[in-house]
Design a protein around this motif. Structure first.
Motif, PDB file in Angstrom:
ATOM      1  N   LEU A  40     -24.527  59.744 101.171  1.00 52.39           N
ATOM      2  CA  LEU A  40     -24.636  59.079 102.468  1.00 52.39           C
ATOM      3  C   LEU A  40     -23.856  57.769 102.519  1.00 52.39           C
ATOM      4  O   LEU A  40     -23.785  57.133 103.577  1.00 52.39           O
ATOM      5  CB  LEU A  40     -26.106  58.808 102.802  1.00 52.39           C
ATOM      6  N   LEU A  41     -23.262  57.380 101.383  1.00 49.66           N
ATOM      7  CA  LEU A  41     -22.533  56.111 101.321  1.00 49.66           C
ATOM      8  C   LEU A  41     -21.429  56.009 102.377  1.00 49.66           C
ATOM      9  O   LEU A  41     -21.342  54.995 103.082  1.00 49.66           O
ATOM     10  CB  LEU A  41     -21.956  55.924  99.914  1.00 49.66           C
ATOM     11  N   PRO A  42     -20.560  57.034 102.551  1.00 53.91           N
ATOM     12  CA  PRO A  42     -19.500  56.886 103.561  1.00 53.91           C
ATOM     13  C   PRO A  42     -20.046  56.710 104.979  1.00 53.91           C
ATOM     14  O   PRO A  42     -19.507  55.914 105.759  1.00 53.91           O
ATOM     15  CB  PRO A  42     -18.709  58.200 103.438  1.00 53.91           C
ATOM     16  N   LEU A  43     -21.114  57.435 105.308  1.00 55.94           N
ATOM     17  CA  LEU A  43     -21.685  57.311 106.648  1.00 55.94           C
ATOM     18  C   LEU A  43     -22.335  55.941 106.828  1.00 55.94           C
ATOM     19  O   LEU A  43     -22.175  55.299 107.870  1.00 55.94           O
ATOM     20  CB  LEU A  43     -22.718  58.420 106.874  1.00 55.94           C
ATOM     21  N   GLY A  44     -23.048  55.478 105.797  1.00 53.63           N
ATOM     22  CA  GLY A  44     -23.635  54.149 105.850  1.00 53.63           C
ATOM     23  C   GLY A  44     -22.581  53.069 105.938  1.00 53.63           C
ATOM     24  O   GLY A  44     -22.781  52.038 106.598  1.00 53.63           O
ATOM     25  N   PHE A  45     -21.447  53.314 105.291  1.00 50.76           N
ATOM     26  CA  PHE A  45     -20.346  52.347 105.315  1.00 50.76           C
ATOM     27  C   PHE A  45     -19.837  52.133 106.744  1.00 50.76           C
ATOM     28  O   PHE A  45     -19.592  51.000 107.173  1.00 50.76           O
ATOM     29  CB  PHE A  45     -19.236  52.852 104.394  1.00 50.76           C
ATOM     30  N   ILE A  46     -19.712  53.218 107.504  1.00 51.67           N
ATOM     31  CA  ILE A  46     -19.221  53.112 108.882  1.00 51.67           C
ATOM     32  C   ILE A  46     -20.180  52.261 109.715  1.00 51.67           C
ATOM     33  O   ILE A  46     -19.764  51.352 110.454  1.00 51.67           O
ATOM     34  CB  ILE A  46     -19.063  54.512 109.510  1.00 51.67           C
ATOM     35  N   LEU A  47     -21.484  52.522 109.587  1.00 51.72           N
ATOM     36  CA  LEU A  47     -22.473  51.751 110.356  1.00 51.72           C
ATOM     37  C   LEU A  47     -22.509  50.297 109.902  1.00 51.72           C
ATOM     38  O   LEU A  47     -22.594  49.376 110.720  1.00 51.72           O
ATOM     39  CB  LEU A  47     -23.850  52.399 110.198  1.00 51.72           C
ATOM     40  N   TRP A  48     -22.433  50.095 108.601  1.00 53.13           N
ATOM     41  CA  TRP A  48     -22.503  48.739 108.048  1.00 53.13           C
ATOM     42  C   TRP A  48     -21.319  47.904 108.524  1.00 53.13           C
ATOM     43  O   TRP A  48     -21.467  46.748 108.922  1.00 53.13           O
ATOM     44  CB  TRP A  48     -22.542  48.820 106.515  1.00 53.13           C
ATOM     45  N   ILE A  49     -20.130  48.497 108.502  1.00 51.19           N
ATOM     46  CA  ILE A  49     -18.934  47.762 108.917  1.00 51.19           C
ATOM     47  C   ILE A  49     -19.023  47.403 110.398  1.00 51.19           C
ATOM     48  O   ILE A  49     -18.656  46.298 110.813  1.00 51.19           O
ATOM     49  CB  ILE A  49     -17.665  48.590 108.626  1.00 51.19           C
ATOM     50  N   ALA A 236      -8.818  48.811 110.035  1.00 49.61           N
ATOM     51  CA  ALA A 236      -8.765  50.130 109.400  1.00 49.61           C
ATOM     52  C   ALA A 236     -10.124  50.804 109.438  1.00 49.61           C
ATOM     53  O   ALA A 236     -10.234  52.015 109.677  1.00 49.61           O
ATOM     54  CB  ALA A 236      -8.277  49.993 107.956  1.00 49.61           C
ATOM     55  N   ASN A 237     -11.179  50.026 109.224  1.00 46.76           N
ATOM     56  CA  ASN A 237     -12.522  50.607 109.201  1.00 46.76           C
ATOM     57  C   ASN A 237     -12.960  51.088 110.577  1.00 46.76           C
ATOM     58  O   ASN A 237     -13.652  52.100 110.704  1.00 46.76           O
ATOM     59  CB  ASN A 237     -13.518  49.582 108.665  1.00 46.76           C
ATOM     60  N   MET A 238     -12.576  50.380 111.629  1.00 47.19           N
ATOM     61  CA  MET A 238     -12.918  50.828 112.976  1.00 47.19           C
ATOM     62  C   MET A 238     -12.174  52.114 113.333  1.00 47.19           C
ATOM     63  O   MET A 238     -12.714  52.999 113.987  1.00 47.19           O
ATOM     64  CB  MET A 238     -12.612  49.733 113.995  1.00 47.19           C
ATOM     65  N   LEU A 239     -10.919  52.208 112.895  1.00 51.48           N
ATOM     66  CA  LEU A 239     -10.191  53.466 113.079  1.00 51.48           C
ATOM     67  C   LEU A 239     -10.885  54.601 112.332  1.00 51.48           C
ATOM     68  O   LEU A 239     -10.957  55.732 112.824  1.00 51.48           O
ATOM     69  CB  LEU A 239      -8.743  53.320 112.594  1.00 51.48           C
ATOM     70  N   ALA A 240     -11.398  54.292 111.131  1.00 54.64           N
ATOM     71  CA  ALA A 240     -12.136  55.313 110.371  1.00 54.64           C
ATOM     72  C   ALA A 240     -13.387  55.743 111.128  1.00 54.64           C
ATOM     73  O   ALA A 240     -13.758  56.922 111.122  1.00 54.64           O
ATOM     74  CB  ALA A 240     -12.513  54.760 108.993  1.00 54.64           C
ATOM     75  N   GLY A 241     -14.049  54.794 111.804  1.00 50.32           N
ATOM     76  CA  GLY A 241     -15.224  55.144 112.592  1.00 50.32           C
ATOM     77  C   GLY A 241     -14.885  56.086 113.736  1.00 50.32           C
ATOM     78  O   GLY A 241     -15.602  57.059 114.000  1.00 50.32           O
ATOM     79  N   VAL A 242     -13.763  55.828 114.424  1.00 50.92           N
ATOM     80  CA  VAL A 242     -13.328  56.725 115.505  1.00 50.92           C
ATOM     81  C   VAL A 242     -12.973  58.096 114.930  1.00 50.92           C
ATOM     82  O   VAL A 242     -13.251  59.141 115.547  1.00 50.92           O
ATOM     83  CB  VAL A 242     -12.131  56.121 116.262  1.00 50.92           C
ATOM     84  N   LEU A 243     -12.368  58.111 113.753  1.00 54.90           N
ATOM     85  CA  LEU A 243     -12.017  59.380 113.108  1.00 54.90           C
ATOM     86  C   LEU A 243     -13.270  60.192 112.789  1.00 54.90           C
ATOM     87  O   LEU A 243     -13.309  61.414 113.006  1.00 54.90           O
ATOM     88  CB  LEU A 243     -11.216  59.102 111.833  1.00 54.90           C
ATOM     89  N   VAL A 244     -14.308  59.534 112.281  1.00 53.62           N
ATOM     90  CA  VAL A 244     -15.566  60.233 111.997  1.00 53.62           C
ATOM     91  C   VAL A 244     -16.180  60.780 113.282  1.00 53.62           C
ATOM     92  O   VAL A 244     -16.670  61.915 113.320  1.00 53.62           O
ATOM     93  CB  VAL A 244     -16.551  59.290 111.278  1.00 53.62           C
ATOM     94  N   LEU A 245     -16.149  60.002 114.355  1.00 55.67           N
ATOM     95  CA  LEU A 245     -16.670  60.481 115.639  1.00 55.67           C
ATOM     96  C   LEU A 245     -15.878  61.690 116.128  1.00 55.67           C
ATOM     97  O   LEU A 245     -16.458  62.623 116.716  1.00 55.67           O
ATOM     98  CB  LEU A 245     -16.623  59.362 116.674  1.00 55.67           C
ATOM     99  N   SER A 246     -14.574  61.695 115.891  1.00 57.99           N
ATOM    100  CA  SER A 246     -13.752  62.846 116.271  1.00 57.99           C
ATOM    101  C   SER A 246     -14.168  64.093 115.489  1.00 57.99           C
ATOM    102  O   SER A 246     -14.243  65.192 116.049  1.00 57.99           O
ATOM    103  CB  SER A 246     -12.269  62.545 116.022  1.00 57.99           C
ATOM    104  N   CYS A 247     -14.443  63.898 114.193  1.00 53.64           N
ATOM    105  CA  CYS A 247     -14.913  65.026 113.367  1.00 53.64           C
ATOM    106  C   CYS A 247     -16.246  65.557 113.878  1.00 53.64           C
ATOM    107  O   CYS A 247     -16.443  66.782 113.993  1.00 53.64           O
ATOM    108  CB  CYS A 247     -15.038  64.596 111.912  1.00 53.64           C
ATOM    109  N   LEU A 248     -17.168  64.647 114.191  1.00 52.84           N
ATOM    110  CA  LEU A 248     -18.474  65.073 114.696  1.00 52.84           C
ATOM    111  C   LEU A 248     -18.328  65.776 116.042  1.00 52.84           C
ATOM    112  O   LEU A 248     -19.028  66.758 116.323  1.00 52.84           O
ATOM    113  CB  LEU A 248     -19.396  63.862 114.823  1.00 52.84           C
ATOM    114  N   GLY A 249     -17.416  65.290 116.894  1.00 52.32           N
ATOM    115  CA  GLY A 249     -17.180  65.953 118.170  1.00 52.32           C
ATOM    116  C   GLY A 249     -16.639  67.355 117.984  1.00 52.32           C
ATOM    117  O   GLY A 249     -17.035  68.288 118.702  1.00 52.32           O
ATOM    118  N   LEU A 250     -15.758  67.536 117.013  1.00 53.11           N
ATOM    119  CA  LEU A 250     -15.206  68.855 116.731  1.00 53.11           C
ATOM    120  C   LEU A 250     -16.291  69.794 116.221  1.00 53.11           C
ATOM    121  O   LEU A 250     -16.345  70.980 116.608  1.00 53.11           O
ATOM    122  CB  LEU A 250     -14.081  68.727 115.708  1.00 53.11           C
TER     123      LEU A 250
END
Length: 526
Positions: A40-49, A236-250
């Motif tokens: 869960l570290l990568p997902l927590g990282f997005i929220l933490w950032i 970079a981290n905010m772009l990563a957050g948008v990328l994760v949201l794109s994955c979840l949307g897919l």
């Protein structure tokens, strides 16, 4: 007063054995929970950032024209790539599995073989052959060639499972062959098409090397460029957050399109093997499709690599860094495979031996990593090590941890299949003979599940040997793997020196690709 007690001797070991199984289950649950917490570290990282950056700053970083451009590029890439990939995969699966196409088995293997060619090597082959080939058209063509096997494999497997009785019934009602395909065959392929399309779509979101070489901007290329140019963490981290949201949307879109229809055959008997359709006058013209795909997906890389190897001569194979790259690649692949298998083992055992609500939740924590781009995992580890554990930054341990997180779902699938084939009674017999739960697992379960364990480790090793993004961001200075050396040389436009690294990556991937193809056909009795 005399009291007589009667004790059934056969019941004496029952309590100790049950207690052992209970303790083993709890121990596995704790171990799987620890791995799930790390997963869960990568997902927590997005929220933490997002929280650490501040919602106002985060919103400003996300609500930029550049992010809009990347979203448009991503949407166009998905829309331009997925439809032709689906059409080609279904057509090739039908030709190789349901028609009398000459050399069908050979063409089936040739359709799967591009899996052994890393996507960034495909891009290198096309760019070095056609230097002006850039942008969305190049991204679409190379993506179709590189990722079509991911869709072809499940569609072809489903084609082999289809019960021809439904097609015969539709034909007997007067439907034309075209209508039978559209109304009977294609609806039964929905799950395979949706699952394969999701896998291709996630790869498009996560890929870096392919799109960087043809200069097509995506979220992943923008994140790595931002990170490497200025180490701008929040951007970079905010772009990563948008990328994760794109994955979840897919993933959500795939879930909606998949539907809830039943696809299982109900009734007595078993489905018969489907007869192969006669192509008639179209038999030879139909060869153009699999031949064309093989020439573009395999012929172009072979032609390009041969050209550069001939141009460089024997000096290409005499590079001092080549031996080091092979050694370090094999070392990282072995360590990554062992670590990922060890991390996935408790969850694999639980999902087979003690399924339940808790194990399903933990399994979801293990599996969701398959939907996360590698760059997000790498950024999470970069941020955590820099802010909390600086001595671990750019160390081998951090690289191996990244490989474990990225390839944990692959290891879990293979281990789970292997353990499921071992009768639980053998573990109980070993426990009754005095073996501890850990001893039973090591002495009985794992040796009998060895084929599944080996396949899982080989899948992880194949992924590690061609992994690029996490290795670029996390590897210690001076690290040389086949992927990173290939990337460094192509960055210098030294295509001749890069060719041997590409050839070796393909050779390392070919055996696992062949095994995957053979196992898919064997499991279905083909």
């Amino acid at each position: 007063m005399t009291v007589s007690l009667s004790i059934d001797a056969s019941a004496l070991p029952t309590l100790p054995l049950r207690r052992q199984r209970h303790l083993a289950g709890r121990a596995m649950l704790l171990l799987a929970g620890a791995v799930a917490f790390g997963a869960l570290l990568p997902l927590g990282f997005i929220l933490w950032i997002a929280i650490d950056t501040g919602w106002q700053t985060a919103f400003a970083l996300i609500w930029r024209p550049r992010v809009g451009e990347l979203l448009v590029n991503t949407l166009l890439l998905e829309l331009c790539t997925l439809p032709p990939t689906i059409l080609l995969a279904v057509a090739l699966a039908w030709l190789t599995e349901r028609s009398d196409l000459p050399g069908a088995k050979t063409f089936a293997w040739l359709t799967v073989a591009p899996l052994a060619v890393p996507a960034f090597v495909q891009s290198y082959a096309w760019v070095s052959l056609f230097p002006g080939f850039h942008g969305l058209p190049a991204a679409t063509l190379i993506s179709v060639l590189a990722y079509l096997p991911f869709l072809y494999l499940p569609v072809a497997a489903q084609m082999r499972r289809l019960d021809p009785a439904l097609e015969h019934a539709a034909a007997s009602l007067g439907h034309s062959p075209q209508r039978v395909v559209l109304q009977v065959v294609l609806p039964q392929l929905r799950l395979a098409i949706c699952g394969g399309s999701l896998l291709v779509g996630l790869h498009l979101l996560a890929e870096y090397g392919l799109f960087a070489l043809i200069r097509f901007d995506t979220f992943t290329t923008a994140i790595i460029d931002q990170f490497q140019s200025s180490y701008n963490g929040p951007a970079a981290n905010m772009l990563a957050g948008v990328l994760v949201l794109s994955c979840l949307g897919l993933i959500g879109l795939e879930w909606l399109l998949r539907g809830t229809a039943r696809y299982a055959r109900l009734g007595s008997g078993a489905p018969r093997p489907a007869p192969r359709h006669r192509l008639g006058a179209w038999r030879l013209p139909s060869l153009a499709l699999p031949l064309g795909f093989a020439m573009l997906s395999l012929g172009v890389p072979v032609l390009t690599l041969s050209r550069w190897l001939l141009a460089a001569g024997g000096a290409a194979w005499g590079q001092p860094a080549l031996a080091q790259a092979v050694t370090e690649t094999l070392g990282y692949a072995a360590l990554g495979a062992l670590a990922a298998a060890a991390a996935a083992l408790p969850m694999a055992w639980l999902s087979v031996r003690a399924p339940g609500r808790a194990s399903r939740v933990l399994e979801g924590c293990h599996s969701y990593l398959g939907a996360l781009p590698g760059v997000v995992v790498a950024l999470a580890l970069v941020t955590v090590t820099v802010r909390i554990a600086l001595p671990l930054y750019q160390t081998t341990a951090t690289v191996i941890l990244a490989y474990v997180l990225m390839f944990l779902p692959r290891a879990l699938v293979g281990l789970r299949a292997g353990i499921a084939q071992v009768p639980v009674e053998l573990e109980r017999a070993a426990a009754a003979l005095g073996r501890s739960p850990a001893g039973s697992l090591l002495a009985v379960t794992l040796p009998l599940a060895a084929p599944g364990v080996a396949a899982a480790m080989a899948l992880v090793a194949m992924g590690v040997s061609t992994e690029l993004t996490a290795t670029l961001l996390l590897a210690p200075n001076g690290t040389r793997t086949l992927a990173t050396e290939f990337w460094a040389l192509t960055g210098e436009l030294d295509y001749a020196k890069a060719a041997p690294y590409a050839v070796l990556m393909i050779l390392l991937s070919l055996p696992m690709t062949a095994l995957l193809h053979a196992q898919t056909r064997k499991s279905l009795g083909a």
